[in-house]
Scaffold this motif. Structure first.
Motif, PDB file in Angstrom:
ATOM      1  N   MET A 190       0.728  -1.327  -0.121  1.00 60.95           N
ATOM      2  CA  MET A 190      -0.546  -0.094  -0.050  1.00 60.95           C
ATOM      3  C   MET A 190       0.884   0.738   0.046  1.00 60.95           C
ATOM      4  SD  MET A 190      -2.566   1.449   2.715  1.00 60.95           S
ATOM      5  CE  MET A 190      -1.988   3.122   3.074  1.00 60.95           C
ATOM      6  N   LEU A 191       1.978   1.540   0.076  1.00 59.42           N
ATOM      7  CA  LEU A 191       2.768   2.477   1.016  1.00 59.42           C
ATOM      8  C   LEU A 191       3.512   2.524  -0.236  1.00 59.42           C
ATOM      9  CD1 LEU A 191       3.170   2.852   4.253  1.00 59.42           C
ATOM     10  CD2 LEU A 191       1.443   3.907   2.940  1.00 59.42           C
ATOM     11  N   ASP A 192       3.815   2.097  -2.061  1.00 56.37           N
ATOM     12  CA  ASP A 192       4.899   2.252  -3.034  1.00 56.37           C
ATOM     13  C   ASP A 192       4.991   3.606  -2.946  1.00 56.37           C
ATOM     14  OD1 ASP A 192       2.812   2.269  -4.085  1.00 56.37           O
ATOM     15  OD2 ASP A 192       3.062   0.677  -4.840  1.00 56.37           O
ATOM     16  N   ALA A 193       6.252   3.488  -3.194  1.00 54.11           N
ATOM     17  CA  ALA A 193       6.234   5.382  -3.966  1.00 54.11           C
ATOM     18  C   ALA A 193       5.573   5.932  -4.539  1.00 54.11           C
ATOM     19  CB  ALA A 193       7.965   5.318  -4.600  1.00 54.11           C
ATOM     20  N   ASP A 194       5.210   5.414  -6.017  1.00 54.77           N
ATOM     21  CA  ASP A 194       3.748   6.021  -6.504  1.00 54.77           C
ATOM     22  C   ASP A 194       2.710   6.061  -5.791  1.00 54.77           C
ATOM     23  OD1 ASP A 194       5.658   4.835  -8.678  1.00 54.77           O
ATOM     24  OD2 ASP A 194       4.973   3.393  -9.297  1.00 54.77           O
ATOM     25  N   PHE A 195       2.194   5.297  -5.387  1.00 56.91           N
ATOM     26  CA  PHE A 195       0.726   5.438  -4.118  1.00 56.91           C
ATOM     27  C   PHE A 195       0.755   6.907  -3.330  1.00 56.91           C
ATOM     28  CE2 PHE A 195      -1.702   4.699  -0.460  1.00 56.91           C
ATOM     29  CZ  PHE A 195      -3.235   5.361  -1.179  1.00 56.91           C
ATOM     30  N   TRP A 196       2.415   6.823  -2.300  1.00 56.85           N
ATOM     31  CA  TRP A 196       2.600   7.161  -1.304  1.00 56.85           C
ATOM     32  C   TRP A 196       3.873   8.281  -1.772  1.00 56.85           C
ATOM     33  CZ3 TRP A 196       0.470   7.547   3.172  1.00 56.85           C
ATOM     34  CH2 TRP A 196       1.505   8.316   4.725  1.00 56.85           C
ATOM     35  N   GLN A 256       6.774  10.967  -2.971  1.00 54.46           N
ATOM     36  CA  GLN A 256       8.360  11.399  -2.340  1.00 54.46           C
ATOM     37  C   GLN A 256       9.079  12.185  -1.951  1.00 54.46           C
ATOM     38  OE1 GLN A 256      12.085   9.412  -4.182  1.00 54.46           O
ATOM     39  NE2 GLN A 256      10.659   7.076  -4.566  1.00 54.46           N
ATOM     40  N   ALA A 257       9.628  12.791  -1.555  1.00 54.25           N
ATOM     41  CA  ALA A 257       9.169  14.141  -0.391  1.00 54.25           C
ATOM     42  C   ALA A 257       9.427  15.721  -1.566  1.00 54.25           C
ATOM     43  CB  ALA A 257      10.755  15.049   0.654  1.00 54.25           C
ATOM     44  N   GLU A 258      10.137  14.967  -2.802  1.00 58.14           N
ATOM     45  CA  GLU A 258      10.678  16.025  -3.450  1.00 58.14           C
ATOM     46  C   GLU A 258       9.742  16.314  -4.335  1.00 58.14           C
ATOM     47  OE1 GLU A 258      12.701  13.237  -3.520  1.00 58.14           O
ATOM     48  OE2 GLU A 258      13.306  13.777  -2.232  1.00 58.14           O
ATOM     49  N   SER A 259       8.771  15.329  -4.745  1.00 63.01           N
ATOM     50  CA  SER A 259       7.600  15.478  -6.018  1.00 63.01           C
ATOM     51  C   SER A 259       6.510  15.050  -5.497  1.00 63.01           C
ATOM     52  CB  SER A 259       8.644  14.895  -7.173  1.00 63.01           C
ATOM     53  OG  SER A 259       8.064  13.103  -7.115  1.00 63.01           O
ATOM     54  N   LEU A 260       5.626  15.578  -4.583  1.00 64.72           N
ATOM     55  CA  LEU A 260       4.530  14.964  -4.019  1.00 64.72           C
ATOM     56  C   LEU A 260       3.415  15.681  -4.466  1.00 64.72           C
ATOM     57  CD1 LEU A 260       5.634  15.042   0.355  1.00 64.72           C
ATOM     58  CD2 LEU A 260       4.822  13.026  -1.452  1.00 64.72           C
ATOM     59  N   SER A 261       2.338  15.236  -4.940  1.00 64.43           N
ATOM     60  CA  SER A 261       1.164  15.442  -5.616  1.00 64.43           C
ATOM     61  C   SER A 261       0.530  15.824  -4.479  1.00 64.43           C
ATOM     62  CB  SER A 261       0.953  14.628  -6.897  1.00 64.43           C
ATOM     63  OG  SER A 261      -0.065  14.077  -5.783  1.00 64.43           O
ATOM     64  N   VAL A 262      -0.463  17.023  -5.122  1.00 61.43           N
ATOM     65  CA  VAL A 262      -1.628  17.095  -4.174  1.00 61.43           C
ATOM     66  C   VAL A 262      -2.051  15.777  -3.407  1.00 61.43           C
ATOM     67  CG1 VAL A 262      -3.900  18.656  -3.921  1.00 61.43           C
ATOM     68  CG2 VAL A 262      -1.917  19.601  -5.384  1.00 61.43           C
ATOM     69  N   SER A 263      -2.298  15.354  -4.317  1.00 63.38           N
ATOM     70  CA  SER A 263      -4.029  14.161  -3.778  1.00 63.38           C
ATOM     71  C   SER A 263      -2.271  13.222  -2.783  1.00 63.38           C
ATOM     72  CB  SER A 263      -3.811  13.043  -5.429  1.00 63.38           C
ATOM     73  OG  SER A 263      -2.454  12.884  -5.751  1.00 63.38           O
ATOM     74  N   GLN A 264      -1.152  12.714  -3.315  1.00 63.91           N
ATOM     75  CA  GLN A 264      -0.630  12.247  -2.039  1.00 63.91           C
ATOM     76  C   GLN A 264      -0.288  12.991  -0.892  1.00 63.91           C
ATOM     77  OE1 GLN A 264       2.825  12.368  -4.773  1.00 63.91           O
ATOM     78  NE2 GLN A 264       2.811  10.133  -5.341  1.00 63.91           N
ATOM     79  N   ILE A 322       5.065  15.531   4.914  1.00 59.20           N
ATOM     80  CA  ILE A 322       5.348  16.452   3.880  1.00 59.20           C
ATOM     81  C   ILE A 322       6.614  15.577   3.356  1.00 59.20           C
ATOM     82  CG2 ILE A 322       5.055  18.614   5.039  1.00 59.20           C
ATOM     83  CD1 ILE A 322       8.253  18.722   5.868  1.00 59.20           C
ATOM     84  N   GLY A 323       7.123  14.429   4.099  1.00 59.69           N
ATOM     85  CA  GLY A 323       8.356  13.573   2.893  1.00 59.69           C
ATOM     86  C   GLY A 323       8.897  13.461   3.782  1.00 59.69           C
ATOM     87  N   ASP A 324       9.687  14.317   4.833  1.00 59.83           N
ATOM     88  CA  ASP A 324      11.062  14.051   5.322  1.00 59.83           C
ATOM     89  C   ASP A 324      11.469  13.758   5.661  1.00 59.83           C
ATOM     90  OD1 ASP A 324      11.883  16.157   4.673  1.00 59.83           O
ATOM     91  OD2 ASP A 324      11.603  17.806   6.008  1.00 59.83           O
ATOM     92  N   ALA A 325      10.032  12.339   6.702  1.00 60.26           N
ATOM     93  CA  ALA A 325      10.644  11.476   7.751  1.00 60.26           C
ATOM     94  C   ALA A 325      10.004  10.266   6.974  1.00 60.26           C
ATOM     95  CB  ALA A 325      10.050  11.500   8.884  1.00 60.26           C
ATOM     96  N   ALA A 326      10.650   8.837   7.106  1.00 58.27           N
ATOM     97  CA  ALA A 326       9.940   7.265   6.378  1.00 58.27           C
ATOM     98  C   ALA A 326       8.931   7.569   7.424  1.00 58.27           C
ATOM     99  CB  ALA A 326      11.254   6.546   6.096  1.00 58.27           C
ATOM    100  N   PHE A 327       7.700   7.076   6.345  1.00 65.87           N
ATOM    101  CA  PHE A 327       6.635   6.193   7.428  1.00 65.87           C
ATOM    102  C   PHE A 327       6.719   5.254   8.420  1.00 65.87           C
ATOM    103  CE2 PHE A 327       2.679   3.816   7.741  1.00 65.87           C
ATOM    104  CZ  PHE A 327       1.917   4.373   8.382  1.00 65.87           C
ATOM    105  N   PHE A 328       7.443   3.844   7.967  1.00 63.76           N
ATOM    106  CA  PHE A 328       7.502   3.482   8.968  1.00 63.76           C
ATOM    107  C   PHE A 328       8.558   2.999  10.683  1.00 63.76           C
ATOM    108  CE2 PHE A 328       5.235   0.796   5.960  1.00 63.76           C
ATOM    109  CZ  PHE A 328       4.291   0.353   6.692  1.00 63.76           C
ATOM    110  N   PRO A 329       9.431   4.426  10.534  1.00 67.35           N
ATOM    111  CA  PRO A 329      10.874   3.825  11.083  1.00 67.35           C
ATOM    112  C   PRO A 329      10.331   5.369  11.756  1.00 67.35           C
ATOM    113  CG  PRO A 329      11.860   4.401   8.811  1.00 67.35           C
ATOM    114  CD  PRO A 329      10.313   4.193   9.437  1.00 67.35           C
ATOM    115  N   ALA A 330       9.401   6.052  11.493  1.00 68.01           N
ATOM    116  CA  ALA A 330       8.968   6.950  12.158  1.00 68.01           C
ATOM    117  C   ALA A 330       7.990   7.167  12.676  1.00 68.01           C
ATOM    118  CB  ALA A 330       8.207   8.940  11.521  1.00 68.01           C
ATOM    119  N   THR A 331       7.003   6.492  12.050  1.00 67.39           N
ATOM    120  CA  THR A 331       5.864   6.125  13.573  1.00 67.39           C
ATOM    121  C   THR A 331       6.041   4.811  14.396  1.00 67.39           C
ATOM    122  OG1 THR A 331       4.206   5.659  11.319  1.00 67.39           O
ATOM    123  CG2 THR A 331       3.865   4.355  13.028  1.00 67.39           C
TER     124      THR A 331
END
Length: 163
Positions: free
Chosen positions: A1-7, A9-17, A64-73
């Motif tokens: 579910m949390l692959d890079a295309d869906f989730w 990456q910090a530099e290029s996040l879309s509004v929906s992401q 905002i994508g400055d921290a990885a989801f699982f380690p930060a959680t």
């Protein structure tokens, strides 16, 4: 579910992401709150403020994508569990509670203001009287038995009992 295309990456996040990240982190934050207990937002001790600020900061970095989801959680969950452990220990051991959260400081009693304690607590007479007005709807200290600066930073007033 949390692959890079869906989730994203910090530099290029879309509004929906960014919106997806916000929605997911909302629920992660809610679950952390449920695990930690509502006390975190109740008493507002120094420990409560630390956990609120730090977890808010870490969760915002995930959005905002400055921290990885699982380690930060995992870091947030560890902090919440640690806060819960410290809270339970403070509830069991008064000395630890006094050490970490502080003791109430008497500001008024026996018909007099304890000026030394006001100064030591960095509370002006005007602030003291403002709290009296806001908490007790009076400016008359003669109706007050005692006043204490609580560890939460609030001033509590005990009214005199009418005999």
């Amino acid at each position: 579910m949390l692959d890079a295309d869906f989730w994203g990456q910090a530099e290029s996040l879309s509004v929906s992401q960014m919106a997806i990240r916000g929605a997911v982190i909302f629920w992660v934050g809610y679950l952390l709150l449920r695990i930690g207990g509502w006390k975190i937002f109740g008493k507002k001790s120094a420990l409560d403020y630390v956990i609120i600020i730090v977890i808010g900061s870490v969760l915002s970095k995930i959005i905002i994508g400055d921290a990885a989801f699982f380690p930060a959680t995992a870091a947030c969950l560890t902090m919440v569990l640690f806060h819960r452990l410290i809270s339970r220990l403070c509830a069991r051991f008064n000395w630890l509670s006094h050490l970490l959260e502080g003791k109430p400081i008497p500001l008024y009693g026996d018909g007099q203001i304890y000026w030394k304690n006001l100064r030591a607590s960095s509370i002006s007479y005007q602030e003291f009287m403002q709290s009296l007005r806001l908490e007790m709807n009076t400016e008359n200290l003669q109706t007050i038995e005692s006043a204490m600066l609580e560890s939460s930073g609030r001033i509590s007033f005990i009214p005199k009992q009418n005999n």
